[in-house]
Design a protein around this motif. Structure first.
Motif: not given
Lengths: 323, 249
Positions: A134, A137-140, A250, B11-17, B26, B119-121, B215-218
């Motif tokens: 993403y 927005k996240a790390f895999a 993005q 997921p839309d680019t404006e999505s919060r993950i 996800l 987009l996303g992956g 899967l982790a948030l930064p």
């Protein structure tokens, strides 16, 4: 063995390839493996430098059939070498060529592939990769089910490490040719400036630039501090004549420079996704509530049309761009 | 000419993950799903080829029932038919490439179009893997495409410029922004799409390549500081800080 595909430019190893080699050496040491470098082209002159970054063996596929890049031709060279030398890990830098050839080579080897990784480790003799998804927005964390594991390393993330290796040169056979696709011509030669994805310093402009012509201000600052110019999606889509290749975000380039200066960029999620991996972020915006300030290490609330020329002038005075 | 357009719902680019309870996927709650923007260029290119020289355009996606939305949209835009391969379209690119290759082989496709990445992956892997599995040519990150008699000429984006790739059809071409300007579906197209059916098939079994284990948030960035004063003072303070604190220069 860990095998690293290396690209040459004018007889020198490209920096992203040297970074991949440096990381390959670190992984090879951790797992008690040998490190091989593989080059392909009409000439592999310059490949001996791979020894500087720790290559034990330097394989060269030299031949007229490899004079121009071919996706299937190069994938064949890589996959054949992996199999012939019994390599378990194949790395390449996530460059235009690396991202083109590595997944194809992986499929040829029946191997899993992790692209544009920012972290690698050997766990139980197998590669494990961390990669932004993403757009950061996240790390895999990614592990592999296949016997061979393939990954491309994001430029500017893995540190260069000079560590002398044996660097024994060994020729590998070049395919006869007859490839399915071949590069025929380079249309726009690089301007001499590095690409955004490899840049150490980026000066970026958004909707607040008001017009494409005003990007000259950013060019001047970039020149003064040794950077390159990027743009937000809002700026690229505004019809100011800015090419998509300048777009950070993005749906553009995902960058990780040491310094990112955002000028007149509010900080939409889709933009932040493309640049939040920057080491230091500077925001210049007249709106004190702009979301970009939440990310910024240094924030300047002010008129970019006043601040940016001042920065350029002061940077020139300090002689910053000269080092 | 027969064209397969592989599209992915993302997921839309404006999505919060948000990370799901399993810690490795996800959280789909609150996510708005769209067609991957790069796939829109692929689909538009296929429709333009159809309008220009005539072609049969098949849109395909891998996913569950919810993925029907992107196929309905593709039909409304001008695809002749659509295929839903029931399987995990969000996971490993190698597995998805195998599913599409198993479906497409022996069906006589001349051209395979998809986005240069989902987009996303952000793997940018499915296209080249599909090309290898089908043993056909590839050109990635393409901003201009010309078709000849059994051949193609593609301009692809590379560092600092572009390069021309020539090859033989069949080929996998992955689209980049700039290839064309995608259209919106017309009312007539939307009505016509209602009469078209979506073929459904189970995706072929695959060999796994890689899988996401966490899967982790930064990490949050530490709070920064504002540089006060008039423009000259702000500029001087910034350069000093970048030199002395950040040691960028």
């Amino acid at each position: 063995m860990i095998l690293v595909f290396c690209e040459l430019k004018e007889g020198t190893i490209r920096k992203p390839s040297a970074e991949a080699l440096s990381e390959g050496r670190r992984l090879a040491d951790a797992a008690g493996l040998k490190l091989g470098a593989i080059f392909a082209g009409a000439s592999c002159a310059g490949s001996a430098d791979a020894a500087k970054y720790g290559a034990d063996v330097i394989y060269c596929a030299e031949g007229a059939s490899l004079a121009s890049y071919s996706s299937d031709g190069f994938a064949q060279v890589l996959a054949d070498t992996v199999q012939a030398k019994g390599a378990t890990v194949l790395l390449a830098a996530a460059t235009a060529v690396g991202k083109d050839v590595a997944p194809r080579a992986a499929a040829r080897l029946g191997a899993g592939y992790a692209s544009d990784v920012t972290g690698l480790a050997m766990v139980g003799g197998k590669l494990q990769a961390v990669r932004p998804v993403y757009a950061g927005k996240a790390f895999a964390t990614t592990s592999f089910a296949s016997a061979v594991q393939v990954a491309t390393t994001r430029p500017n993330v893995f540190p260069l490490a000079e560590k002398a290796g044996a660097g024994a040169a060994e020729a590998v056979a070049a395919p006869a040719g007859g490839f399915k696709s071949v590069v025929k011509e380079i249309l726009a030669k690089a301007s001499g400036k590095v690409d955004l994805s490899e840049a150490n310093i980026i000066v970026s402009g958004g909707r607040g630039m008001k017009d494409g012509a005003n990007f000259g201000l950013l060019e001047a600052l970039a020149d003064a501090i040794g950077g390159v110019v990027g743009a937000s999606r809002a700026a690229v889509d505004a019809g100011w004549g800015l090419p998509h290749s300048m777009q950070v975000g993005q749906t553009g380039k995902v960058v990780s420079p040491t310094l990112y200066i955002a000028c007149g960029i509010s900080g939409a999620i889709q933009h932040i996704a493309g640049m939040s991996g920057s080491k230091f972020i500077v925001a210049i915006n007249k709106d004190p509530e702009a979301p970009i300030f939440k990310l910024a290490d240094y924030g300047i609330v002010g008129d970019l049309f006043e601040v940016v020329p001042e920065l350029t002038k002061s940077a020139q005075g300090m002689g910053i761009g000269s080092n | 000419m027969k064209i397969l357009v592989a599209i992915k719902q993302v997921p839309d680019t404006e999505s919060r993950i948000k990370v799901a309870a399993d810690g490795c996927s996800l959280d789909p709650a609150d996510v708005k799903w769209i067609i991957s923007p790069y796939d829109e260029y692929a689909l538009e290119e296929a429709i333009r080829i159809k309008e220009g020289k005539g072609a049969e355009v098949v849109a395909l996606t891998v996913g569950g029932e919810a993925a029907r939305d992107v196929l309905k949209n593709a039909l409304a835009l001008g695809a002749d038919s659509a295929v839903l391969l029931k399987g995990d379209g969000q996971g490993d690119a190698y597995a998805v490439a195998q599913m599409i290759a198993a479906y497409a082989k022996d069906k006589g496709f001349d051209l395979f179009l998809c986005g240069n990445k989902g987009l996303g992956g952000d793997n940018a892997a499915m296209g080249p893997m599909l090309a290898e599995l089908l043993n056909v040519a590839q050109a990635n990150v393409v901003v201009k495409l010309e078709l000849g008699d059994g051949t193609f000429r593609a301009e692809r984006e590379v560092e600092g410029g572009s390069e021309v790739v020539e090859g033989a059809l069949p080929a996998v071409i992955t689209a980049q922004k700039g290839l064309n300007e995608p259209r919106y579906a017309s009312l007539k197209g939307i009505m016509a799409a209602k009469k078209k059916t979506i073929e459904e098939a189970d995706a072929a079994p695959t060999t796994a390549g890689s899988c996401v284990t966490t899967l982790a948030l930064p990490p949050e960035r530490a709070a920064g500081r504002r540089l006060e004063g008039e423009a000259p003072a702000q500029a001087a303070a910034l350069l000093q800080a970048l030199k002395d604190e950040a040691k960028v220069f």
